[in-house]
Write an enzyme that holds these catalytic residues in place. Sequence first.
Site, PDB file in Angstrom:
ATOM      1  CB  THR A 117      -7.164 -36.996 -10.932  1.00 16.55           C
ATOM      2  OG1 THR A 117      -6.750 -36.440 -12.173  1.00 16.55           O
ATOM      3  CG2 THR A 117      -6.963 -36.004  -9.827  1.00 16.55           C
ATOM      4  NE  ARG A 177      -5.528 -30.124 -19.707  1.00 17.69           N
ATOM      5  CZ  ARG A 177      -5.970 -30.912 -18.720  1.00 17.69           C
ATOM      6  NH1 ARG A 177      -5.120 -31.500 -17.912  1.00 17.69           N
ATOM      7  NH2 ARG A 177      -7.252 -31.093 -18.540  1.00 17.69           N
ATOM      8  CG  ASP A 221      -9.890 -30.255 -12.731  1.00 14.11           C
ATOM      9  OD1 ASP A 221      -9.093 -30.927 -13.432  1.00 14.11           O
ATOM     10  OD2 ASP A 221     -10.695 -30.775 -11.945  1.00 14.11           O
ATOM     11  N   GLY A 274     -10.754 -31.737 -17.056  1.00 11.09           N
ATOM     12  CA  GLY A 274     -10.383 -30.527 -16.329  1.00 11.09           C
ATOM     13  C   GLY A 274     -10.883 -29.218 -16.895  1.00 11.09           C
TER      14      GLY A 274
HETATM   15  N1  ASP Z   1      -8.944 -33.467 -13.931  1.00 11.80           N
HETATM   16  C1  ASP Z   1      -7.693 -33.927 -14.451  1.00 11.80           C
HETATM   17  C2  ASP Z   1      -7.222 -32.953 -15.496  1.00 11.80           C
HETATM   18  O1  ASP Z   1      -8.021 -32.504 -16.273  1.00 11.80           O
HETATM   19  C3  ASP Z   1      -7.773 -35.275 -15.041  1.00 11.80           C
HETATM   20  C4  ASP Z   1      -8.387 -36.316 -14.163  1.00 11.80           C
HETATM   21  O2  ASP Z   1      -9.134 -36.015 -13.268  1.00 11.80           O
HETATM   22  O3  ASP Z   1      -8.106 -37.471 -14.368  1.00 11.80           O
HETATM   23  O4  ASP Z   1      -6.055 -32.706 -15.560  1.00 11.80           O
END
Ligand code: ASP
Length: 358
Positions: free
Chosen positions: A224, A252, A255, A278
Amino acid sequence: MTKILTFLFLLFLIFGCKKYDNSNNNIDEMHLQSNKKAEDMPKFAIVIHGGAGTILKENMTDSLELAYKNTLQEAVKTGHEILKRGGSALEAVTKTINIMEDSPLFNAGKGAVFTHEETNELDASIMDGATLNAGAVAGVTHIKNPINLAYEVMVNSDHVILAGKGAEEFAQLSGFELVDPSYFYTENRFQSLQKIKDKEKTQLDHDGKTAYTDSFIKNSKFGTVGCVALDKNGNLAAGTSTGGMTNKRWNRIGDAPIIGAGTYANNATCGVSSTGWGEYFIRAMVAHDISAMMEYKDITLQEAAYEVIQKKVPALGGDGGIVAIDKEGNIAMEFNTAGMYRAYINTEGELFIGIYKD
Ligand code: ASP
């Protein structure tokens, strides 16, 4: 004659010392003035992340490492230039994130990971620390730069989160150009999905029951992107953009588009952008918890970030990290994984770029 010479010598001593004293005073004064000037100068700073996870030096080639560092540098400098010329923290956050969204290196925009159904569903959010206004989009499939749509939701709608088709209808009405989903295809991300699916199959053959949860957890790459900025007016803003986790299904949502979990900003405390697993970041309300601890426990940003990332999230079983800036411009980059792509330019104008733990 000796008397005259002694008299002249004494005169020299008195006036010479006085002159010396004066010049010293002048230096002190100048010092005070320049300190005052530095204090009066409005502080501004920016910090970014490009995801946390099992990022190990031994798995990295020199050229890939350089590519990551170059893009992190380009992104953080872009935001810093905006802040330097007096631009807003919100503008710095969106333009900085756009650079990482447009790079195939990161799991956001171009380079987003694939869902179980071999599509790309993008989530993003942004928050304005001055007004506590916020905007987010979840599960969009045709938006090149989801952070821009999150911003549009914040400033031009009555809502905070819009999802899926509805979010894209809103985008079209707001003049956004929709891109074909094939824009998000990258071979690398597609192969990562295939590897996970193969493991799923092997586990299914082996014990005959669904291996979804296991493979989703152990093999999902993070990546992310996020940015937090403090502008010259003392306003904080934070934003986060992602493709989510590889092999996610059933629409799905992680976060990243959840205000308080993936993103939070409040001029009274700090701005935070999260990355990691997340589900745990939602349950721990990571970004807001850091702000709340500063507000209610009167602890520093670094202490609050440490408490949440090194204690609360791992206690639940999750992993990941955050980047954050407080209202004074102090920066925190806390993570409990092997690495986190990260960079900042602090209030002194110093640039830092990091990937691994040390
Ligand atoms: N937090 C992100 C999610 O769960 C994934 C990530 O941070 O790479 O969608």
